[in-house]
Write a protein that holds these residues in place. Sequence first.
Motif, PDB file in Angstrom:
ATOM      1  N   ALA A 285      -4.848   5.161  -0.919  1.00 44.99           N
ATOM      2  CA  ALA A 285      -3.501   5.180  -1.317  1.00 44.99           C
ATOM      3  C   ALA A 285      -3.408   4.635  -2.808  1.00 44.99           C
ATOM      4  CB  ALA A 285      -2.875   3.842  -0.479  1.00 44.99           C
TER       5      ALA A 285
ATOM      6  N   SER B 239       0.764  -1.267   0.118  1.00 36.80           N
ATOM      7  CA  SER B 239      -0.095  -0.156   0.082  1.00 36.80           C
ATOM      8  C   SER B 239       0.733   1.357  -0.024  1.00 36.80           C
ATOM      9  CB  SER B 239      -0.797  -0.030   1.166  1.00 36.80           C
ATOM     10  OG  SER B 239      -0.264  -0.057   2.280  1.00 36.80           O
TER      11      SER B 239
ATOM     12  N   ARG C 197       3.945  -0.139  10.248  1.00 31.16           N
ATOM     13  CA  ARG C 197       3.053  -1.307  10.920  1.00 31.16           C
ATOM     14  C   ARG C 197       3.331  -1.232  12.549  1.00 31.16           C
ATOM     15  NH1 ARG C 197       0.648  -4.334   7.819  1.00 31.16           N
ATOM     16  NH2 ARG C 197       1.471  -4.938   5.760  1.00 31.16           N
TER      17      ARG C 197
ATOM     18  N   ARG D 178      -0.724  -3.822  -8.518  1.00 30.35           N
ATOM     19  CA  ARG D 178       0.988  -3.698  -7.881  1.00 30.35           C
ATOM     20  C   ARG D 178       1.395  -5.229  -7.806  1.00 30.35           C
ATOM     21  NH1 ARG D 178       0.351   1.452  -3.580  1.00 30.35           N
ATOM     22  NH2 ARG D 178      -0.634   2.761  -5.009  1.00 30.35           N
TER      23      ARG D 178
HETATM   24  N1  LIG Z   1       1.258   5.590  -4.907  1.00 30.43           N
HETATM   25  C1  LIG Z   1       1.776   4.768  -5.749  1.00 30.43           C
HETATM   26  N2  LIG Z   1       1.419   4.407  -6.826  1.00 30.43           N
HETATM   27  C2  LIG Z   1       2.099   3.384  -7.643  1.00 30.43           C
HETATM   28  N3  LIG Z   1       3.034   2.539  -7.058  1.00 30.43           N
HETATM   29  C3  LIG Z   1       3.188   2.744  -5.814  1.00 30.43           C
HETATM   30  C4  LIG Z   1       2.648   3.811  -5.027  1.00 30.43           C
HETATM   31  N4  LIG Z   1       3.489   3.876  -3.708  1.00 30.43           N
HETATM   32  C5  LIG Z   1       4.351   2.735  -3.749  1.00 30.43           C
HETATM   33  N5  LIG Z   1       4.384   2.135  -4.891  1.00 30.43           N
HETATM   34  C6  LIG Z   1       4.934   1.189  -5.445  1.00 30.43           C
HETATM   35  O1  LIG Z   1       4.339  -0.052  -4.944  1.00 30.43           O
HETATM   36  C7  LIG Z   1       5.353  -0.954  -4.491  1.00 30.43           C
HETATM   37  C8  LIG Z   1       4.758  -1.147  -2.966  1.00 30.43           C
HETATM   38  O2  LIG Z   1       5.029   0.092  -2.261  1.00 30.43           O
HETATM   39  P1  LIG Z   1       5.946   0.013  -0.576  1.00 30.43           P
HETATM   40  O3  LIG Z   1       7.157  -1.110  -0.721  1.00 30.43           O
HETATM   41  O4  LIG Z   1       6.070   1.467  -0.218  1.00 30.43           O
HETATM   42  O5  LIG Z   1       4.434  -0.671  -0.003  1.00 30.43           O
HETATM   43  P2  LIG Z   1       4.531  -1.214   1.463  1.00 30.43           P
HETATM   44  O6  LIG Z   1       3.449  -1.063   1.891  1.00 30.43           O
HETATM   45  O7  LIG Z   1       5.680  -0.828   1.996  1.00 30.43           O
HETATM   46  O8  LIG Z   1       4.535  -2.809   1.219  1.00 30.43           O
HETATM   47  P3  LIG Z   1       5.114  -3.980   1.918  1.00 30.43           P
HETATM   48  O9  LIG Z   1       4.149  -4.405   2.934  1.00 30.43           O
HETATM   49  O10 LIG Z   1       5.257  -5.141   0.919  1.00 30.43           O
HETATM   50  O11 LIG Z   1       6.266  -3.667   2.654  1.00 30.43           O
HETATM   51  C9  LIG Z   1       6.453  -0.486  -4.814  1.00 30.43           C
HETATM   52  O12 LIG Z   1       7.071  -1.101  -5.907  1.00 30.43           O
HETATM   53  C10 LIG Z   1       6.505   0.873  -4.763  1.00 30.43           C
HETATM   54  O13 LIG Z   1       7.546   1.561  -5.690  1.00 30.43           O
END
Ligand SMILES: Nc1ncnc2c1ncn2[C@@H]1O[C@H](COP(=O)(O)OP(=O)(O)OP(=O)(O)O)[C@@H](O)[C@H]1O
Length: 205
Positions: free
Chosen positions: A184, A15, A96, A145
């Motif tokens: 998001a 997300s 988290r 994604r």
């Molecule tokens: N607003 C957005 N639009 C499109 N792609 C995005 C956006 N924000 C993040 N991403 C991409 O989506 C993927 C997931 O983002 P990120 O790793 O920040 O999420 P996370 O919530 O930390 O995920 P996880 O729970 O897997 O750690 C990454 O490849 C990131 O570059």
Amino acid sequence: MKKGVFIVLEGPDRSGKSTQAALLKDWLEKRGREVVVTREPGGTYLSEKIRRILLDPKSDIEPMTELFLYETSRIKHTLEKIIPALKAGKVIISDRYTLSTIAYQGYGRGLDLRTVETLNRIATLDLKPDLTIVFYMPDRIFSQRERLRNSRDRIERAPDTFRRRVNRAYKLLARRPGVERVDAGRSIDEIQADVRALAAKVLRN
Ligand SMILES: Nc1ncnc2c1ncn2[C@@H]1O[C@H](COP(=O)(O)OP(=O)(O)OP(=O)(O)O)[C@@H](O)[C@H]1O
Ligand SMILES: [Mg+2]
């Protein structure tokens, strides 16, 4: 006791939590704040070891064991990293915290919600974040994604129905006091603008 500010970023996998945490850190540092970015499960030597056990697809872990592992990792993280950072007046951003346990182990795995809430209270020593931001992502965007990745950890291998339950839980949890919901499914910059506005409010208090 507390001089710093505790901000938690929550939401389902992919997300954008880590992306937004890094951008918020840069912005706060430019404004002269000392910032610590941390994550759960993890954040300390012991807690990162527990993280590896939890995410290992080879680990056979039933729900109640999983809950206690998360909470054990949380106690250590809270005592060793979060509370000291707050005492030192820093801004601590955690990728988290307790809402994840309610969403994944409570609503997702189906464990008794009161048990989860009780253990959360014990593991946090009753510490409450100043602000929790839930990145809410419609199921449709998750699928977009998700197509881009090639490996999945133990939690991410759960069936789609599990992920949908978690997503619904986050929608409910975002109504709690102290919790803000951010859409998001937009661009990284649009989301970050909302995140900064919410952070600015708690930094002024
Ligand atoms: N607003 C957005 N639009 C499109 N792609 C995005 C956006 N924000 C993040 N991403 C991409 O989506 C993927 C997931 O983002 P990120 O790793 O920040 O999420 P996370 O919530 O930390 O995920 P996880 O729970 O897997 O750690 C990454 O490849 C990131 O570059
Ligand atoms: Mg992440």
